[in-house]
Design a protein around this motif. Structure first.
Motif, PDB file in Angstrom:
ATOM      1  N   ARG A 226       0.843  -1.198   0.000  1.00  0.00           N
ATOM      2  CA  ARG A 226       0.000   0.000   0.000  1.00  0.00           C
ATOM      3  C   ARG A 226       0.880   1.250   0.000  1.00  0.00           C
ATOM      4  NH1 ARG A 226      -5.071  -0.735   4.154  1.00  0.00           N
ATOM      5  NH2 ARG A 226      -6.100  -2.472   3.098  1.00  0.00           N
TER       6      ARG A 226
ATOM      7  N   GLN B  66      -1.467  -1.441  -4.094  1.00  0.00           N
ATOM      8  CA  GLN B  66      -2.632  -0.603  -3.819  1.00  0.00           C
ATOM      9  C   GLN B  66      -2.149   0.828  -3.618  1.00  0.00           C
ATOM     10  OE1 GLN B  66      -5.360  -2.190  -0.802  1.00  0.00           O
ATOM     11  NE2 GLN B  66      -4.257  -4.127  -0.891  1.00  0.00           N
TER      12      GLN B  66
ATOM     13  N   TRP C  62      -7.161   3.333   6.115  1.00  0.00           N
ATOM     14  CA  TRP C  62      -6.263   2.723   5.122  1.00  0.00           C
ATOM     15  C   TRP C  62      -4.828   2.898   5.610  1.00  0.00           C
ATOM     16  CZ3 TRP C  62      -2.710   4.144   1.136  1.00  0.00           C
ATOM     17  CH2 TRP C  62      -2.556   3.190   0.111  1.00  0.00           C
TER      18      TRP C  62
ATOM     19  N   PRO D   9      -1.037   2.715   5.128  1.00  0.00           N
ATOM     20  CA  PRO D   9      -0.041   2.573   4.055  1.00  0.00           C
ATOM     21  C   PRO D   9       1.271   1.956   4.538  1.00  0.00           C
ATOM     22  CG  PRO D   9      -0.107   4.840   4.817  1.00  0.00           C
ATOM     23  CD  PRO D   9      -1.156   4.103   5.592  1.00  0.00           C
TER      24      PRO D   9
END
Length: 270
Positions: free
Chosen positions: A5, A39, A137, A139
């Motif tokens: 990510r 992602q 989310w 990372p």
């Protein structure tokens, strides 16, 4: 890079703004990772000269509505999103009526810096982090491009230093030759201190020049990429003294393999 990510935070991204080293590399690096099965999320400011109708921007109500405190003032955060045609990549836009409505990016028609660029940078950094928190989310890498994004490493490492969502994230800052000759508001460091940061955190920002903004970003990053072939000499000298990974400038033709190797062997391995 499969399943990794990566959060790209940039002051400019094509096709929403004209092509520059920053806008091109922010797009190309994200496209490269996306194509390898990673992602990605991309964030940039929603400047007033971005054509919302042409690029089909729309507000994300569930992410908007928060107020960010900038120098003791409540400033509403608006989040918009658009998809880059043919790339299956979304771009999130940080917006605010006071900071980003004007039909320009960083300077007026005479080329003078906007007097509130310091507050715009603070708002952008905090807005990105708060939005990623709402997205929940986490990372692996946060890659920062452009001086308006330069406060994000500072805020992430200090103001948001105990945020679990970012505990494993590595920060990479790209340094470019797109600079400015003037200084931002000389009270910039005081506005950041208002958020509870230590004076040592803002030591460079007592004189907020381009070089000092980038030094602040570099100090709070895990690794650095030289994104232009002619960066200021003072920054070149500063980078040579670093005890952290630095990737030398790569042309658009050779960056892909170099960035992949740097992410994997120098950044994620720390």
């Amino acid at each position: 890079m499969k399943d990794k990510r990566i959060l790209y935070v940039s002051s400019e991204v094509i096709p929403y703004l004209p092509e520059t080293d920053i806008s091109s590399m922010s797009f190309e690096a994200a496209r490269m990772v996306n194509g390898l099965g990673g992602q990605i999320r991309i964030f940039m400011p929603r400047y007033g000269n971005i054509n919302e109708r042409r690029h089909q921007l729309h507000e994300v109500i569930r992410l908007s509505g928060m107020n960010l405190v900038i120098d003791d003032l409540d400033m509403p955060l608006i989040i918009k999103v658009a998809s880059i045609p043919k790339e299956r990549m979304q771009v999130y836009f940080i917006d605010n009526e006071d900071y980003f409505k004007r039909k320009a990016t960083l300077t007026d028609e005479e080329g003078n810096l906007f007097p509130d660029n310091d507050e715009r940078a603070i708002f952008f950094a905090k807005g990105v982090i708060e939005t990623v928190k709402k997205l929940n989310w986490s990372p692996d890498i946060i890659h920062v491009h452009g001086w308006l994004s330069s406060l994000l490493p500072l805020y992430l490492r200090n103001y948001y230093g105990n945020e679990p969502l970012f505990s494993g994230a590595k920060i990479v800052t790209s340094v470019y030759n797109q600079s400015f000759d003037e200084s931002l508001d000389t009270n910039m460091h005081k506005k950041i201190l208002f958020d509870g940061l230590d004076t040592d955190n803002v030591k460079h920002l007592k004189k907020p020049t381009y070089v000092n903004l980038m030094k602040t970003a570099i100090d709070n990053s895990d690794a650095v990429i030289i994104g232009g072939d002619d960066i200021p000499a003072e920054l070149s000298k500063y980078l040579k003294k670093l005890e952290k990974p630095v990737l030398d400038y790569k042309t658009p033709e050779e960056f892909s393999t170099a960035y992949q190797d740097f992410y994997n062997t120098e950044v994620l391995s720390q």
